[in-house]
Design a protein around this motif. Structure first.
Motif, PDB file in Angstrom:
ATOM      1  N   ASP A   1     -59.962 -80.522 -64.778  1.00 22.35           N
ATOM      2  CA  ASP A   1     -61.384 -80.596 -65.118  1.00 22.35           C
ATOM      3  C   ASP A   1     -61.487 -80.340 -66.614  1.00 22.35           C
ATOM      4  O   ASP A   1     -61.175 -79.243 -67.095  1.00 22.35           O
ATOM      5  CB  ASP A   1     -62.172 -79.544 -64.340  1.00 22.35           C
ATOM      6  CG  ASP A   1     -63.655 -79.550 -64.693  1.00 22.35           C
ATOM      7  OD1 ASP A   1     -64.125 -80.559 -65.253  1.00 22.35           O
ATOM      8  OD2 ASP A   1     -64.328 -78.536 -64.421  1.00 22.35           O
ATOM      9  N   ALA A   2     -61.896 -81.368 -67.376  1.00 23.98           N
ATOM     10  CA  ALA A   2     -61.876 -81.259 -68.835  1.00 23.98           C
ATOM     11  C   ALA A   2     -63.058 -81.992 -69.450  1.00 23.98           C
ATOM     12  O   ALA A   2     -63.609 -82.941 -68.872  1.00 23.98           O
ATOM     13  CB  ALA A   2     -60.566 -81.821 -69.392  1.00 23.98           C
ATOM     14  N   ASN A   3     -63.427 -81.552 -70.623  1.00 22.69           N
ATOM     15  CA  ASN A   3     -64.418 -82.243 -71.451  1.00 22.69           C
ATOM     16  C   ASN A   3     -63.650 -83.015 -72.508  1.00 22.69           C
ATOM     17  O   ASN A   3     -63.091 -82.425 -73.444  1.00 22.69           O
ATOM     18  CB  ASN A   3     -65.363 -81.225 -72.096  1.00 22.69           C
ATOM     19  CG  ASN A   3     -66.388 -81.891 -73.007  1.00 22.69           C
ATOM     20  OD1 ASN A   3     -66.548 -83.109 -72.988  1.00 22.69           O
ATOM     21  ND2 ASN A   3     -67.056 -81.077 -73.814  1.00 22.69           N
ATOM     22  N   ILE A   4     -63.600 -84.339 -72.348  1.00 25.65           N
ATOM     23  CA  ILE A   4     -62.812 -85.153 -73.283  1.00 25.65           C
ATOM     24  C   ILE A   4     -63.691 -85.926 -74.249  1.00 25.65           C
ATOM     25  O   ILE A   4     -63.187 -86.684 -75.087  1.00 25.65           O
ATOM     26  CB  ILE A   4     -61.892 -86.120 -72.519  1.00 25.65           C
ATOM     27  CG1 ILE A   4     -62.709 -87.124 -71.694  1.00 25.65           C
ATOM     28  CG2 ILE A   4     -60.934 -85.354 -71.620  1.00 25.65           C
ATOM     29  CD1 ILE A   4     -61.858 -88.214 -71.044  1.00 25.65           C
ATOM     30  N   GLY A   5     -65.011 -85.741 -74.156  1.00 22.55           N
ATOM     31  CA  GLY A   5     -65.911 -86.414 -75.090  1.00 22.55           C
ATOM     32  C   GLY A   5     -65.792 -87.919 -74.997  1.00 22.55           C
ATOM     33  O   GLY A   5     -65.818 -88.495 -73.907  1.00 22.55           O
ATOM     34  N   VAL A   6     -65.626 -88.568 -76.157  1.00 22.03           N
ATOM     35  CA  VAL A   6     -65.554 -90.037 -76.191  1.00 22.03           C
ATOM     36  C   VAL A   6     -64.124 -90.547 -76.107  1.00 22.03           C
ATOM     37  O   VAL A   6     -63.887 -91.753 -76.175  1.00 22.03           O
ATOM     38  CB  VAL A   6     -66.219 -90.575 -77.479  1.00 22.03           C
ATOM     39  CG1 VAL A   6     -67.682 -90.206 -77.522  1.00 22.03           C
ATOM     40  CG2 VAL A   6     -65.498 -90.062 -78.721  1.00 22.03           C
ATOM     41  N   VAL A   7     -63.154 -89.654 -75.964  1.00 20.09           N
ATOM     42  CA  VAL A   7     -61.759 -90.083 -75.890  1.00 20.09           C
ATOM     43  C   VAL A   7     -61.542 -90.859 -74.597  1.00 20.09           C
ATOM     44  O   VAL A   7     -61.969 -90.439 -73.521  1.00 20.09           O
ATOM     45  CB  VAL A   7     -60.814 -88.862 -75.943  1.00 20.09           C
ATOM     46  CG1 VAL A   7     -59.360 -89.309 -75.796  1.00 20.09           C
ATOM     47  CG2 VAL A   7     -61.005 -88.097 -77.239  1.00 20.09           C
ATOM     48  N   GLU A   8     -60.890 -92.005 -74.696  1.00 18.40           N
ATOM     49  CA  GLU A   8     -60.582 -92.805 -73.520  1.00 18.40           C
ATOM     50  C   GLU A   8     -59.474 -92.128 -72.718  1.00 18.40           C
ATOM     51  O   GLU A   8     -58.523 -91.578 -73.285  1.00 18.40           O
ATOM     52  CB  GLU A   8     -60.136 -94.213 -73.934  1.00 18.40           C
ATOM     53  CG  GLU A   8     -61.207 -95.025 -74.635  1.00 18.40           C
ATOM     54  CD  GLU A   8     -62.347 -95.402 -73.698  1.00 18.40           C
ATOM     55  OE1 GLU A   8     -62.112 -95.456 -72.477  1.00 18.40           O
ATOM     56  OE2 GLU A   8     -63.462 -95.616 -74.197  1.00 18.40           O
ATOM     57  N   THR A   9     -59.617 -92.193 -71.407  1.00 15.63           N
ATOM     58  CA  THR A   9     -58.610 -91.549 -70.564  1.00 15.63           C
ATOM     59  C   THR A   9     -57.231 -92.182 -70.760  1.00 15.63           C
ATOM     60  O   THR A   9     -56.211 -91.504 -70.606  1.00 15.63           O
ATOM     61  CB  THR A   9     -59.010 -91.634 -69.085  1.00 15.63           C
ATOM     62  OG1 THR A   9     -59.283 -93.008 -68.742  1.00 15.63           O
ATOM     63  CG2 THR A   9     -60.254 -90.800 -68.818  1.00 15.63           C
ATOM     64  N   ASP A  10     -57.195 -93.467 -71.116  1.00 11.18           N
ATOM     65  CA  ASP A  10     -55.905 -94.120 -71.333  1.00 11.18           C
ATOM     66  C   ASP A  10     -55.183 -93.562 -72.545  1.00 11.18           C
ATOM     67  O   ASP A  10     -53.979 -93.776 -72.718  1.00 11.18           O
ATOM     68  CB  ASP A  10     -56.094 -95.627 -71.503  1.00 11.18           C
ATOM     69  CG  ASP A  10     -56.529 -96.305 -70.206  1.00 11.18           C
ATOM     70  OD1 ASP A  10     -56.332 -95.672 -69.138  1.00 11.18           O
ATOM     71  OD2 ASP A  10     -57.074 -97.418 -70.259  1.00 11.18           O
TER      72      ASP A  10
END
Length: 724
Positions: A101-110
């Motif tokens: 469970d993370a907040n990755i903002g606009v970073v694409e999961t790929d």
């Protein structure tokens, strides 16, 4: 990394090229290669932007000569933040699927990668869930903690807050007891092995079915309740039992599992017929019981005689066992003078199964030649009894006759009841009589009682007086030491302390320990359900019992779910610990046990009790202790949680970072601690990065200065450091 035509062909770019992000100062190019040139981005505030997007430009830094700019903007985003992991542990062999469970903002999961300490691991994305696959690591300790973070491909040096993940040795199984149970489930199976962990995800599986309940007892022992299997296709089914410490990774399949980890589901045995159905009164009788599923029957049990008789021979549809003569039963069953019936029960490794069958006893026919003779008494057991009467005694001799007028004679009184067992044994119920010795004899009914040969002595002793028991309640599993206080007969029982037997209700017989004539104690037996039972005491080895009119209450097992807090500081005593669980009941005997030290507990509700932790002693106290809740006298527990002692954390510096958070440097920080930062009146939860670093987000606040204080939420300990 900045790509462009011919950038990868320029030699020694570090000596003459620089990058600018927005309006930042120039930063030298770090390197170049087949993927272009590499620059380090400055912090957002140095880029002096109106937004979070920066244009990246290349300069020749020997004269700050502008060369080119990128068409693609560089985005400044909030740091990737890992909020939680599930599970939080896995085996050293790796390959654990961890939901992040993370907040990755606009970073694409790929673009994400997982970092386990310094190890890079692959990321899976499943239904928008981020899943990290733990890499295998080599370690020879019992467990190892690593920090799990998310990074960005191509920028692996970008730091992000993470969460701790624990590597452990995989569990292994050594034995099961019992090794079989019925298809409907519910068997308590004790499992021995190694590397069992007291984690939230601790789980047993029977084949592909999860156990109804899994209880960690120690690193080498667990108790699991077998599940039920619906609609079995055969009369038995072998499955492998496996253990998981995290609820996901189960112990490896053992090639030799048929001998060690095998659990057999079987049909409950059913008995249809018994032959013969009439047993000999004075000799052993071999019975044949036919039915289904009889292969695992180990013994026969007759009525509530509290004794089992081993199986002589067993097959799937038949067992043979020996039923004893009436005189061999102990204690004697409740029988009539001439005939009686006893229910038949089947004993297995996993418990007792009742049947609908009975065995009958019929007294032998009277010998006509002995009809007019009087018996000869060889022994009486016991030779004493309560003055209130109503107790059974056994008489052995020669020439007892089974007739209605058979009776025992106590001085001028006849017995309340007399039961013929054989020509050499009878039992009599004593009448009520004043304390003292009287003449005793047996009359075969051939003459009046006064003509009986009274050549034995029987002593009536004063009644026992029961005053109290401590404790008055305990768990279903038994094992509680109960002390009975009262006034008990002084003679001749002092010479035979083993004659004292306690009974709980109608069936729980245990030997008592005699301290003096005013105090005895006994260990409670198991109970199958919560209930109140009367305690009775026998002074003749269990033949007769005196009712106490004092009741003992069996309660459900206490189950502990969590401790709040689950830690304290070594130099501070009396941390208030709230214990959350099930089946607490209000009693002055309630206690908490930290390791081997017991302290009083306060009942708050059936789900919460509280107690204060004892002072840490470096010579006697471990840094982690098992905490359990029980009752004084009841020291057998099946549920506990760990409590940790820590050194007081120390603070060395507090500094803001970029205006978004403060960094607290020091030592002795742990993820377990509930540390908060207090900025003025605002409270913020601290996030522990490692043993020397914590961070706190800076909350919104009006302009001006505030005091920064650090304190523990539960112990209210204020760390000795203050900063404006």
């Amino acid at each position: 990394q900045i790509k462009g035509p011919e950038l990868d062909d320029w030699p020694d770019v570090e000596s003459y090229l620089s990058c600018r992000f927005g309006n930042s100062t120039l930063t030298r190019v770090v390197s170049n290669g087949i993927d272009g040139i590499t620059c380090i981005s400055p912090p957002l505030h140095e880029a002096m932007l109106m937004s979070n997007q920066a244009q990246v430009s290349i300069y020749a830094h020997h004269g700050d000569v502008y060369l080119s700019s990128s068409h693609q903007r560089f985005d400044y985003v909030n740091p990737i933040e890992v909020r939680s992991l599930a599970p939080t542990s896995g085996p050293f062999s790796g390959n654990t699927e961890i939901f992040v469970d993370a907040n990755i903002g606009v970073v694409e999961t790929d673009d994400l990668v997982c970092l386990f300490g310094t190890e890079i691991a692959k990321v899976k994305v499943r239904n928008k869930d981020i899943i990290c696959i733990s890499p295998p690591i080599t370690d020879y300790s019992q467990a190892k903690k690593v920090l799990v973070r998310l990074g960005v491909k191509g920028a692996l040096n970008v730091s992000s807050p993470g969460q701790m993940f624990i590597y452990y040795n995989s569990p292994s199984l050594h034995s099961l007891h019992p090794s079989y149970g019925f298809f409907e489930g519910g068997e308590e199976v004790l499992i021995t092995g190694s590397n069992f962990r007291n984690d939230v995800g601790f789980t047993c599986s029977f084949g592909n079915v999860t156990a109804r309940k899994s209880v960690w007892i120690s690193p080498s022992l667990a108790m699991c309740i077998a599940p039920g299997l619906q609609n079995p296709s055969s009369s038995s089914l072998n499955v492998q039992v496996r253990i998981s410490n995290n609820g996901i990774d189960f112990s490896d399949t053992n090639e030799d599992w048929n001998k060690t980890n095998n659990y057999l589901f079987i049909d409950r045995p059913e008995a249809f017929t018994v032959k013969p159905d009439v047993a000999s009164w004075d000799r052993n009788t071999t019975l044949t019981i036919r039915g289904n599923g009889m292969r695992f029957v180990t013994s026969c049990i007759f009525g509530d005689t509290n004794h089992s008789y081993p199986i002589i021979d067993a097959s799937t549809n038949e067992v043979k066992c020996t039923v004893p003569a009436v005189s061999k039963f102990h204690p004697l069953p409740a029988i009539s003078k001439a005939a009686f019936r006893l229910p038949i029960l089947l004993g297995l490794e996993n418990g007792i199964v009742p049947t609908k069958l009975e065995i009958s006893y019929t007294a032998p026919i009277i010998d006509a030649y002995l009809a007019e003779s009087q018996p000869v008494i060889n022994s009486i057991k016991p030779l004493h009894g309560s003055s209130s009467g109503n107790e059974w005694i056994q008489i052995h001799g020669v020439g007892f006759i089974n007739r209605k007028k058979l009776t025992c004679v106590f001085g001028d009184l006849e017995s309340e009841d007399t039961i013929f067992i054989s020509s050499s044994e009878i039992v009599c119920k004593t009448p009520k009589h004043l304390p003292g010795s009287v003449s005793f004899g047996v009359n075969n009914g051939v003459s009046s009682p006064e003509n009986a040969t009274l050549n034995w002595k029987f002593t009536f002793v004063p009644d026992a007086l029961f005053l109290s028991i401590t404790p008055t309640q305990g768990t279903l599993s038994g094992g509680t030491l109960v002390t009975i206080v009262g006034l008990f007969p002084s003679s001749p029982f002092v010479k035979s302390p083993h004659s004292f037997v306690c009974r709980f209700g109608r069936s729980g017989f245990v030997e008592a320990t005699v301290f003096n004539l005013n105090q005895v104690s006994c260990i409670t037996p198991r109970s199958d359900s919560p209930k109140s039972v009367e305690i009775s005491l026998s002074f003749d080895g269990g033949n007769n019992f005196r009712s106490s009119n004092i009741w003992y209450s069996y309660q459900n097992e206490i189950e502990i779910l969590k401790l709040t807090p689950n830690y304290g500081y070594k130099s501070m005593a009396g941390t208030s610990v709230f214990i959350h669980g099930r089946n607490f009941w209000n009693s002055t005997d309630l206690k908490c046990t930290f390791g081997s030290t017991s302290v009083p507990a306060m009942f708050l509700s059936p789900k919460i009790v509280s107690c204060k932790s004892p002072l840490y002693n470096s010579t006697r106290t471990a840094e982690s202790l098992a905490v359990s809740v029980s009752y004084y006298g009841d020291d057998y527990v099946r549920s506990w949680k760990d409590f940790h002692y820590f050194d007081l954390p120390q603070i060395e510096s507090i500094e803001p970072v970029l205006g978004f958070s403060i960094v607290v440097m020091g030592r002795g920080f742990h993820n377990t601690l509930q540390i908060k930062c207090k900025l003025g009146q605002a409270l913020v939860q601290a996030r522990v990065i490692n043993a020397t670093t914590m961070t706190c987000k800076i909350p919104y606040h009006v302009h001006g200065g505030v005091d920064v204080r650090i304190y523990d939420q539960y112990t209210k300990y204020l760390l000795p450091y203050e900063k404006k």
